[in-house]
Design a protein around this motif. Structure first.
Motif, PDB file in Angstrom:
ATOM      1  N   ILE A 231      -7.940  -0.136  -4.176  1.00 10.85           N
ATOM      2  CA  ILE A 231      -6.986  -0.686  -5.145  1.00 10.85           C
ATOM      3  C   ILE A 231      -6.819  -2.162  -4.810  1.00 10.85           C
ATOM      4  O   ILE A 231      -6.285  -2.516  -3.755  1.00 10.85           O
ATOM      5  N   HIS A 232      -7.281  -3.037  -5.710  1.00  9.08           N
ATOM      6  CA  HIS A 232      -7.244  -4.484  -5.463  1.00  9.08           C
ATOM      7  C   HIS A 232      -6.298  -5.146  -6.449  1.00  9.08           C
ATOM      8  O   HIS A 232      -6.308  -4.833  -7.645  1.00  9.08           O
ATOM      9  N   ALA A 233      -5.504  -6.097  -5.961  1.00  8.61           N
ATOM     10  CA  ALA A 233      -4.433  -6.699  -6.765  1.00  8.61           C
ATOM     11  C   ALA A 233      -4.899  -7.876  -7.619  1.00  8.61           C
ATOM     12  O   ALA A 233      -4.317  -8.962  -7.573  1.00  8.61           O
TER      13      ALA A 233
ATOM     14  N   ALA B  87       0.802  -1.223   0.000  1.00  7.45           N
ATOM     15  CA  ALA B  87       0.000   0.000   0.000  1.00  7.45           C
ATOM     16  C   ALA B  87       0.839   1.279   0.000  1.00  7.45           C
ATOM     17  O   ALA B  87       0.291   2.368  -0.162  1.00  7.45           O
ATOM     18  N   VAL B  88       2.140   1.164   0.156  1.00  4.22           N
ATOM     19  CA  VAL B  88       2.984   2.360   0.272  1.00  4.22           C
ATOM     20  C   VAL B  88       3.115   3.142  -1.037  1.00  4.22           C
ATOM     21  O   VAL B  88       2.998   4.377  -1.029  1.00  4.22           O
ATOM     22  N   PRO B  89       3.386   2.508  -2.190  1.00  5.38           N
ATOM     23  CA  PRO B  89       3.564   3.301  -3.417  1.00  5.38           C
ATOM     24  C   PRO B  89       2.369   4.176  -3.765  1.00  5.38           C
ATOM     25  O   PRO B  89       2.551   5.342  -4.172  1.00  5.38           O
ATOM     26  N   ALA B  90       1.151   3.680  -3.627  1.00  7.79           N
ATOM     27  CA  ALA B  90      -0.029   4.497  -3.928  1.00  7.79           C
ATOM     28  C   ALA B  90      -0.154   5.648  -2.935  1.00  7.79           C
ATOM     29  O   ALA B  90      -0.547   6.770  -3.309  1.00  7.79           O
TER      30      ALA B  90
ATOM     31  N   ASP C 217       5.527  -6.520  -6.234  1.00 15.27           N
ATOM     32  CA  ASP C 217       6.183  -5.243  -6.500  1.00 15.27           C
ATOM     33  C   ASP C 217       5.669  -4.604  -7.789  1.00 15.27           C
ATOM     34  O   ASP C 217       5.481  -3.379  -7.854  1.00 15.27           O
ATOM     35  N   ARG C 218       5.428  -5.412  -8.810  1.00 15.06           N
ATOM     36  CA  ARG C 218       4.958  -4.869 -10.089  1.00 15.06           C
ATOM     37  C   ARG C 218       3.537  -4.306  -9.960  1.00 15.06           C
ATOM     38  O   ARG C 218       3.228  -3.258 -10.531  1.00 15.06           O
ATOM     39  N   LEU C 219       2.690  -4.988  -9.202  1.00 16.02           N
ATOM     40  CA  LEU C 219       1.317  -4.508  -9.031  1.00 16.02           C
ATOM     41  C   LEU C 219       1.270  -3.279  -8.131  1.00 16.02           C
ATOM     42  O   LEU C 219       0.463  -2.364  -8.347  1.00 16.02           O
ATOM     43  N   ALA C 220       2.125  -3.239  -7.123  1.00 13.88           N
ATOM     44  CA  ALA C 220       2.196  -2.049  -6.272  1.00 13.88           C
ATOM     45  C   ALA C 220       2.626  -0.839  -7.098  1.00 13.88           C
ATOM     46  O   ALA C 220       2.087   0.264  -6.941  1.00 13.88           O
ATOM     47  N   ALA C 221       3.592  -1.034  -8.004  1.00 12.32           N
ATOM     48  CA  ALA C 221       4.038   0.046  -8.882  1.00 12.32           C
ATOM     49  C   ALA C 221       2.932   0.462  -9.843  1.00 12.32           C
ATOM     50  O   ALA C 221       2.793   1.643 -10.179  1.00 12.32           O
ATOM     51  N   LEU C 222       2.120  -0.510 -10.268  1.00  7.72           N
ATOM     52  CA  LEU C 222       1.000  -0.204 -11.162  1.00  7.72           C
ATOM     53  C   LEU C 222      -0.033   0.657 -10.439  1.00  7.72           C
ATOM     54  O   LEU C 222      -0.597   1.589 -11.023  1.00  7.72           O
ATOM     55  N   GLY C 223      -0.265   0.373  -9.169  1.00  7.46           N
ATOM     56  CA  GLY C 223      -1.170   1.207  -8.379  1.00  7.46           C
ATOM     57  C   GLY C 223      -0.651   2.627  -8.249  1.00  7.46           C
ATOM     58  O   GLY C 223      -1.411   3.592  -8.366  1.00  7.46           O
ATOM     59  N   ARG C 224       0.641   2.734  -8.017  1.00  7.22           N
ATOM     60  CA  ARG C 224       1.253   4.076  -7.914  1.00  7.22           C
ATOM     61  C   ARG C 224       1.094   4.844  -9.220  1.00  7.22           C
ATOM     62  O   ARG C 224       0.811   6.050  -9.227  1.00  7.22           O
TER      63      ARG C 224
ATOM     64  N   ASP D  85      -2.365 -18.446 -14.083  1.00  6.24           N
ATOM     65  CA  ASP D  85      -3.010 -17.392 -14.873  1.00  6.24           C
ATOM     66  C   ASP D  85      -1.990 -16.720 -15.793  1.00  6.24           C
ATOM     67  O   ASP D  85      -0.862 -16.446 -15.374  1.00  6.24           O
ATOM     68  N   PRO D  86      -2.387 -16.387 -17.013  1.00 10.10           N
ATOM     69  CA  PRO D  86      -1.456 -15.698 -17.918  1.00 10.10           C
ATOM     70  C   PRO D  86      -1.291 -14.222 -17.608  1.00 10.10           C
ATOM     71  O   PRO D  86      -0.323 -13.602 -18.037  1.00 10.10           O
ATOM     72  N   GLU D  87      -2.247 -13.638 -16.884  1.00  7.18           N
ATOM     73  CA  GLU D  87      -2.157 -12.222 -16.555  1.00  7.18           C
ATOM     74  C   GLU D  87      -2.765 -11.948 -15.183  1.00  7.18           C
ATOM     75  O   GLU D  87      -3.532 -12.748 -14.646  1.00  7.18           O
ATOM     76  N   SER D  88      -2.379 -10.812 -14.657  1.00  8.06           N
ATOM     77  CA  SER D  88      -2.966 -10.287 -13.431  1.00  8.06           C
ATOM     78  C   SER D  88      -3.169  -8.790 -13.673  1.00  8.06           C
ATOM     79  O   SER D  88      -3.334  -8.366 -14.808  1.00  8.06           O
ATOM     80  N   GLY D  89      -3.155  -8.010 -12.611  1.00  6.51           N
ATOM     81  CA  GLY D  89      -3.343  -6.578 -12.762  1.00  6.51           C
ATOM     82  C   GLY D  89      -3.950  -5.997 -11.511  1.00  6.51           C
ATOM     83  O   GLY D  89      -4.039  -6.665 -10.471  1.00  6.51           O
ATOM     84  N   ILE D  90      -4.356  -4.736 -11.594  1.00  7.47           N
ATOM     85  CA  ILE D  90      -5.070  -4.121 -10.483  1.00  7.47           C
ATOM     86  C   ILE D  90      -6.436  -3.647 -10.964  1.00  7.47           C
ATOM     87  O   ILE D  90      -6.622  -3.320 -12.136  1.00  7.47           O
ATOM     88  N   SER D  91      -7.373  -3.671 -10.037  1.00  6.27           N
ATOM     89  CA  SER D  91      -8.700  -3.102 -10.268  1.00  6.27           C
ATOM     90  C   SER D  91      -8.911  -2.003  -9.243  1.00  6.27           C
ATOM     91  O   SER D  91      -8.595  -2.179  -8.059  1.00  6.27           O
ATOM     92  N   ILE D  92      -9.416  -0.866  -9.693  1.00  4.31           N
ATOM     93  CA  ILE D  92      -9.806   0.207  -8.782  1.00  4.31           C
ATOM     94  C   ILE D  92     -11.322   0.236  -8.774  1.00  4.31           C
ATOM     95  O   ILE D  92     -11.954   0.435  -9.816  1.00  4.31           O
ATOM     96  N   MET D  93     -11.902  -0.063  -7.609  1.00  4.21           N
ATOM     97  CA  MET D  93     -13.351  -0.226  -7.544  1.00  4.21           C
ATOM     98  C   MET D  93     -13.975   0.699  -6.507  1.00  4.21           C
ATOM     99  O   MET D  93     -13.324   1.128  -5.548  1.00  4.21           O
TER     100      MET D  93
END
Length: 320
Positions: A112-114, A19-22, A172-179, A134-142
């Motif tokens: 922000i959900h991972a 949660a720190v990067p965001a 780390d990649r998803l946290a950076a995506l949230g930021r 899974d071939p992909e992940s990501g973040i959802s902002i809901m």
């Protein structure tokens, strides 16, 4: 300047490193971060001394007021109301937000959900995505509601998983995506440019909390499933097995195709140990141990482990 263009009064709620990067992105934005909510300090380390959460440490470093209520009861809600937030942004906070809190900010509460909702609602979406292949992940902002990650989605940001993705690298990649996206998302929400879309009923899955008991390797499973388990559980809880009565932690491993080796054996049997490392038979295929660790020792490569007297024909795992 219109109200939608004015800086928002934002309360941020989060606890772990994820949660720190965001938080930092919002703190660096034109918006006003009026307070941070995080879990109470927890005992940690050998001395079991109370330790502040990563989010608390980041907030204090920026002189942002920190609140740590045990629960969001009437008293805590009164304090929150006094902050007069326009928006509450939540990332892995650890407390359920009751309806009075969800309704308090003018623009509600967003999370922000991972994962790419509705895939992997729940506590451990990062690890479960890797474990499932899974071939992909990501973040959802809901937009948050009272359910478990069931609120309508404002934005999704996908990310392809690497072949060697681990729980740590994806974290780390998803946290950076949230930021990278949270400020633009907040700006668009304030300007009325985002529409919350209800989650579809199809494709819902639940990412149950990680349990240390899951770390034990079942050698009867296919090699590819064990490899995913190893990658998903790195850096915690770390997949493990037993070797000569000692716990053997497996930090990295690779499933081999049939063309890589003609060796075979019963599940858990070491079929080769030498300069190229250690190969273990599974329920289907071979697993190459690339990095392992014995109790009280540093992690070593599979080849270094082989040099410690590991012999073909030995079996890993609890005795039958």
């Amino acid at each position: 300047m219109t109200k939608s263009d004015s800086p928002l009064r934002i309360v941020y709620a989060g606890t772990p490193e994820f949660a720190v990067p965001a938080l930092e992105a919002l703190a660096d934005s034109p918006h006003q971060l009026v307070a941070v909510y995080t879990q109470p300090d927890r005992p940690a380390g050998r001395g079991r001394q109370p330790r502040p959460s990563p989010v608390k440490q980041a907030a204090l470093a920026r002189d942002i007021p920190v609140h740590q209520p045990q629960r969001l009861d009437a008293e805590a809600r009164e304090v929150l109301a006094g902050l007069a937030p326009d928006l509450m942004v939540v990332t892995a906070y650890g407390l359920i937000l009751p309806r009075p809190v969800l309704d308090l900010p003018r623009l509600g509460c967003i999370n922000i959900h991972a994962s790419l909702l509705p895939r992997w609602r729940g506590a451990a979406p990062i690890q479960r995505a890797i474990e499932a292949g899974d071939p992909e992940s990501g973040i959802s902002i809901m937009q948050m509601d009272e359910g478990l990650d069931t609120g309508p989605v404002l934005a999704r940001y996908p990310l392809a998983l690497a072949a060697d993705e681990t729980g740590g690298s994806l974290h780390d990649r998803l946290a950076a995506l949230g930021r990278a996206h949270i400020v633009d998302c907040v700006d668009a929400l304030a300007a009325g440019r985002l529409t919350a879309e209800p989650q579809p009923e199809a494709g819902v899955s639940y990412a149950r909390k990680l349990d240390k008991a899951e770390a034990d390797i079942d050698w009867h499973r296919p090699a590819i499933e064990i490899e995913r388990q190893v990658r998903a559980f790195d850096p915690w809880p770390v997949a493990q097995t037993q070797w000569r009565g000692k716990a053997l932690r497996v930090h990295a491993a690779e499933a081999l195709t049939e063309s890589d080796s003609q060796a075979s054996g019963r599940p858990g049997e070491i079929v080769a140990a030498g300069r190229e490392g250690v190969l273990v038979a599974t329920g289907s295929g071979l697993l190459q141990l690339n990095r392992v660790q014995l109790p009280g020792k540093k992690a070593v490569s599979g080849a270094d482990f082989a040099n410690r007297g590991v012999a073909a024909g030995e079996c890993l795992g609890a005795p039958a």
